[in-house]
Motif scaffolding. Structure first.
Motif, PDB file in Angstrom:
ATOM      1  N   CYS A   1       8.030  78.020  -0.458  1.00 32.06           N
ATOM      2  CA  CYS A   1       7.472  76.724  -0.066  1.00 32.06           C
ATOM      3  C   CYS A   1       8.436  75.866   0.750  1.00 32.06           C
ATOM      4  CB  CYS A   1       7.027  75.957  -1.312  1.00 32.06           C
ATOM      5  SG  CYS A   1       5.718  76.792  -2.243  1.00 32.06           S
ATOM      6  N   TRP A   2       9.741  76.035   0.556  1.00 28.28           N
ATOM      7  CA  TRP A   2      10.740  75.271   1.307  1.00 28.28           C
ATOM      8  C   TRP A   2      11.755  76.230   1.948  1.00 28.28           C
ATOM      9  CZ3 TRP A   2      12.335  71.103  -2.861  1.00 28.28           C
ATOM     10  CH2 TRP A   2      11.235  70.285  -3.121  1.00 28.28           C
ATOM     11  N   PRO A   3      11.330  77.177   2.746  1.00 31.77           N
ATOM     12  CA  PRO A   3      12.261  78.202   3.258  1.00 31.77           C
ATOM     13  C   PRO A   3      13.425  77.639   4.062  1.00 31.77           C
ATOM     14  CG  PRO A   3      10.178  78.232   4.471  1.00 31.77           C
ATOM     15  CD  PRO A   3       9.968  77.338   3.288  1.00 31.77           C
ATOM     16  N   LEU A   4      13.186  76.574   4.844  1.00 37.36           N
ATOM     17  CA  LEU A   4      14.252  76.021   5.676  1.00 37.36           C
ATOM     18  C   LEU A   4      15.284  75.248   4.853  1.00 37.36           C
ATOM     19  CD1 LEU A   4      12.167  74.800   8.753  1.00 37.36           C
ATOM     20  CD2 LEU A   4      13.395  76.974   8.440  1.00 37.36           C
ATOM     21  N   ARG A   5      14.887  74.811   3.676  1.00 37.63           N
ATOM     22  CA  ARG A   5      15.804  74.045   2.817  1.00 37.63           C
ATOM     23  C   ARG A   5      16.314  74.867   1.632  1.00 37.63           C
ATOM     24  NH1 ARG A   5      13.160  68.498   1.151  1.00 37.63           N
ATOM     25  NH2 ARG A   5      15.283  68.244   0.355  1.00 37.63           N
ATOM     26  N   TYR A   6      15.953  76.149   1.635  1.00 36.87           N
ATOM     27  CA  TYR A   6      16.278  77.000   0.476  1.00 36.87           C
ATOM     28  C   TYR A   6      17.779  77.016   0.163  1.00 36.87           C
ATOM     29  CZ  TYR A   6      16.700  81.161  -2.473  1.00 36.87           C
ATOM     30  OH  TYR A   6      16.982  82.025  -3.498  1.00 36.87           O
ATOM     31  N   ALA A   7      18.610  77.273   1.172  1.00 34.92           N
ATOM     32  CA  ALA A   7      20.054  77.356   0.941  1.00 34.92           C
ATOM     33  C   ALA A   7      20.632  76.036   0.453  1.00 34.92           C
ATOM     34  CB  ALA A   7      20.760  77.799   2.226  1.00 34.92           C
ATOM     35  N   ALA A   8      20.075  74.925   0.951  1.00 33.80           N
ATOM     36  CA  ALA A   8      20.588  73.612   0.543  1.00 33.80           C
ATOM     37  C   ALA A   8      20.170  73.266  -0.880  1.00 33.80           C
ATOM     38  CB  ALA A   8      20.094  72.537   1.519  1.00 33.80           C
ATOM     39  N   VAL A   9      18.920  73.632  -1.249  1.00 36.98           N
ATOM     40  CA  VAL A   9      18.417  73.310  -2.587  1.00 36.98           C
ATOM     41  C   VAL A   9      19.043  74.218  -3.642  1.00 36.98           C
ATOM     42  CG1 VAL A   9      16.377  73.230  -4.071  1.00 36.98           C
ATOM     43  CG2 VAL A   9      16.247  72.385  -1.705  1.00 36.98           C
ATOM     44  N   MET A  10      18.969  75.529  -3.404  1.00 34.97           N
ATOM     45  CA  MET A  10      19.481  76.487  -4.395  1.00 34.97           C
ATOM     46  C   MET A  10      20.947  76.802  -4.111  1.00 34.97           C
ATOM     47  SD  MET A  10      16.852  76.795  -6.318  1.00 34.97           S
ATOM     48  CE  MET A  10      17.472  78.075  -7.411  1.00 34.97           C
TER      49      MET A  10
ATOM     50  N   ARG B   1      -0.845  78.657  -3.122  1.00 39.70           N
ATOM     51  CA  ARG B   1      -1.429  77.694  -2.186  1.00 39.70           C
ATOM     52  C   ARG B   1      -0.720  77.757  -0.839  1.00 39.70           C
ATOM     53  NH1 ARG B   1      -1.480  71.519  -4.000  1.00 39.70           N
ATOM     54  NH2 ARG B   1       0.774  71.868  -3.754  1.00 39.70           N
ATOM     55  N   ALA B   2       0.616  77.875  -0.880  1.00 37.56           N
ATOM     56  CA  ALA B   2       1.379  77.951   0.367  1.00 37.56           C
ATOM     57  C   ALA B   2       1.069  79.237   1.129  1.00 37.56           C
ATOM     58  CB  ALA B   2       2.873  77.866   0.066  1.00 37.56           C
ATOM     59  N   VAL B   3       0.924  80.347   0.401  1.00 36.57           N
ATOM     60  CA  VAL B   3       0.638  81.638   1.043  1.00 36.57           C
ATOM     61  C   VAL B   3      -0.748  81.621   1.684  1.00 36.57           C
ATOM     62  CG1 VAL B   3       0.213  84.101   0.601  1.00 36.57           C
ATOM     63  CG2 VAL B   3       2.212  82.969  -0.413  1.00 36.57           C
ATOM     64  N   LEU B   4      -1.725  81.033   0.995  1.00 39.68           N
ATOM     65  CA  LEU B   4      -3.088  80.988   1.528  1.00 39.68           C
ATOM     66  C   LEU B   4      -3.171  80.141   2.788  1.00 39.68           C
ATOM     67  CD1 LEU B   4      -5.155  80.677  -1.781  1.00 39.68           C
ATOM     68  CD2 LEU B   4      -4.988  82.670  -0.264  1.00 39.68           C
ATOM     69  N   ARG B   5      -2.251  79.202   2.945  1.00 36.75           N
ATOM     70  CA  ARG B   5      -2.251  78.341   4.136  1.00 36.75           C
ATOM     71  C   ARG B   5      -1.596  79.014   5.341  1.00 36.75           C
ATOM     72  NH1 ARG B   5      -0.455  72.439   1.628  1.00 36.75           N
ATOM     73  NH2 ARG B   5      -2.462  71.925   0.643  1.00 36.75           N
TER      74      ARG B   5
ATOM     75  N   ALA C   1      -0.610  87.092   9.000  1.00 36.06           N
ATOM     76  CA  ALA C   1      -0.715  88.123   7.965  1.00 36.06           C
ATOM     77  C   ALA C   1       0.666  88.659   7.602  1.00 36.06           C
ATOM     78  CB  ALA C   1      -1.612  89.269   8.447  1.00 36.06           C
ATOM     79  N   GLU C   2       1.538  88.748   8.593  1.00 33.79           N
ATOM     80  CA  GLU C   2       2.910  89.210   8.347  1.00 33.79           C
ATOM     81  C   GLU C   2       3.658  88.222   7.458  1.00 33.79           C
ATOM     82  OE1 GLU C   2       6.088  91.739   8.392  1.00 33.79           O
ATOM     83  OE2 GLU C   2       4.071  92.099   9.186  1.00 33.79           O
ATOM     84  N   GLY C   3       3.416  86.924   7.688  1.00 35.06           N
ATOM     85  CA  GLY C   3       4.057  85.905   6.856  1.00 35.06           C
ATOM     86  C   GLY C   3       3.587  85.968   5.421  1.00 35.06           C
ATOM     87  N   ARG C   4       2.283  86.178   5.231  1.00 32.80           N
ATOM     88  CA  ARG C   4       1.745  86.297   3.867  1.00 32.80           C
ATOM     89  C   ARG C   4       2.315  87.525   3.168  1.00 32.80           C
ATOM     90  NH1 ARG C   4      -3.099  84.558   6.451  1.00 32.80           N
ATOM     91  NH2 ARG C   4      -3.815  86.719   6.625  1.00 32.80           N
TER      92      ARG C   4
END
Length: 310
Positions: free
Chosen positions: A127-136, A223-227, A231-234
């Motif tokens: 859900c937050w791929p661009l902020r993943y490294a900063a959050v985790m 919910r994020a995947v359905l949005r 198809a490659e992203g899902r």
């Protein structure tokens, strides 16, 4: 002659499958085989996640903790079980029995919380791929892992202390192959209803809260995947969660199958057989699930075997 209140001291008798000798040897060989695979698989996961710098990410940090948990859990039970079967000595000391109760419950409780933490990690990744490294970031990951272990140890200490103060009046026959806390509690010669009720509340908290976190996390992920339009992203998002979802289903599925059986269909032999599966199945399959379904892990395996360039 034993005293009427011997809540400390004296050996317990682990009945195990001694009343079914025709099954005992075959079952012990089955357990030994799976235990060997568990040791090899989880040791490999731990080693790979330490040695390969590409696996120095939050996901593999938590996976390393899960592998340590699985190794410790099976080792706290299986060696004693094999000694009892092959040595024909069904005794275990009071201290050994209480330690086994405490360790098994602590590790099981820790795994409940750790799986919820891993679900949150997957939520942030999707859900937050661009902020993943900063959050985790590493400090947060260590804090979450520490909280998982601390909550498991606290839950086990609380419940074990309730069991230790109960008088047994000479009852030492544990109808299981290891010292399971609820069975030890039922050996008491006083009314255990209030103690069992308090223990049930503690178990529901340590089970229900992580389940709620897992459901909420994967609800947001779904919910994020359905949005996603691609198809490659899902497919990629599903791939990052598939292994963890499989492990969660396996862990909670065996727990529910073991502890939520209808009373009229319950038998102690069935409970022991299911406990064997719970004890060896998930710790054995977890490394296989993450290795077979994970491209990074397979790449790390090939690298260690010299089939992949460094």
């Amino acid at each position: 002659m034993e005293t009427s209140n011997d809540s400390a001291g004296g050996d317990f008798i682990l009945v195990g499958f001694s009343e079914r000798p025709e099954l005992e040897l075959a079952l012990s060989l089955f357990v030994l085989m799976f235990y060997t695979v568990t040791l090899a698989g989880n040791t490999a996961i731990i080693s790979l996640s330490v040695l390969d710098t590409r696996l120095h990410t939050p996901m593999y940090f938590f996976l390393r903790n899960l592998s340590v948990l699985d190794l410790c859990f099976t080792t706290s039970i299986v060696p004693q079980m094999l000694v009892n079967v092959w040595g024909r000595n069904l005794r275990i000391s009071y201290a050994g029995c209480m330690a086994q109760c405490w360790v098994a419950l602590a590790l099981g409780s820790t795994e409940c919380v750790l799986l919820a933490v891993m679900a949150v990690d997957r939520y942030v990744a999707v859900c937050w791929p661009l902020r993943y490294a900063a959050v985790m970031h590493p400090r947060l990951c260590h804090l979450l892992a520490t909280a998982s272990w601390a909550s498991g140890l606290a839950n086990s200490s609380l419940q074990s202390s309730m069991a230790m103060v109960l008088p047994r009046c000479g009852n030492r026959r544990v109808d299981h192959f290891f010292c399971e806390l609820l069975i030890v509690v039922k050996l008491s010669c006083v009314d255990t209803g209030p103690t069992e009720s308090r223990m049930l509340v503690a178990r529901l908290i340590i089970l229900a809260m992580p389940v709620l976190v897992i459901l909420l996390s994967y609800g947001c992920v779904a919910r994020a995947v359905l949005r996603m339009r691609s198809a490659e992203g899902r497919k990629k998002a599903f791939g990052t969660c598939a292994s963890h979802l499989t492990v969660v289903s396996l862990f909670y599925g065996t727990i529910m199958f073991l502890y939520l059986q209808p009373k009229d269909n319950y038998s102690q032999d069935q409970s022991k057989a299911l406990a064997v599966l719970y004890m060896v199945l998930a710790p054995t399959l977890n490394p296989l699930i993450y290795t077979l379904r994970n491209k990074d892990m397979k790449t790390a395996v090939r690298k260690v075997m010299g089939k992949e360039p460094a």
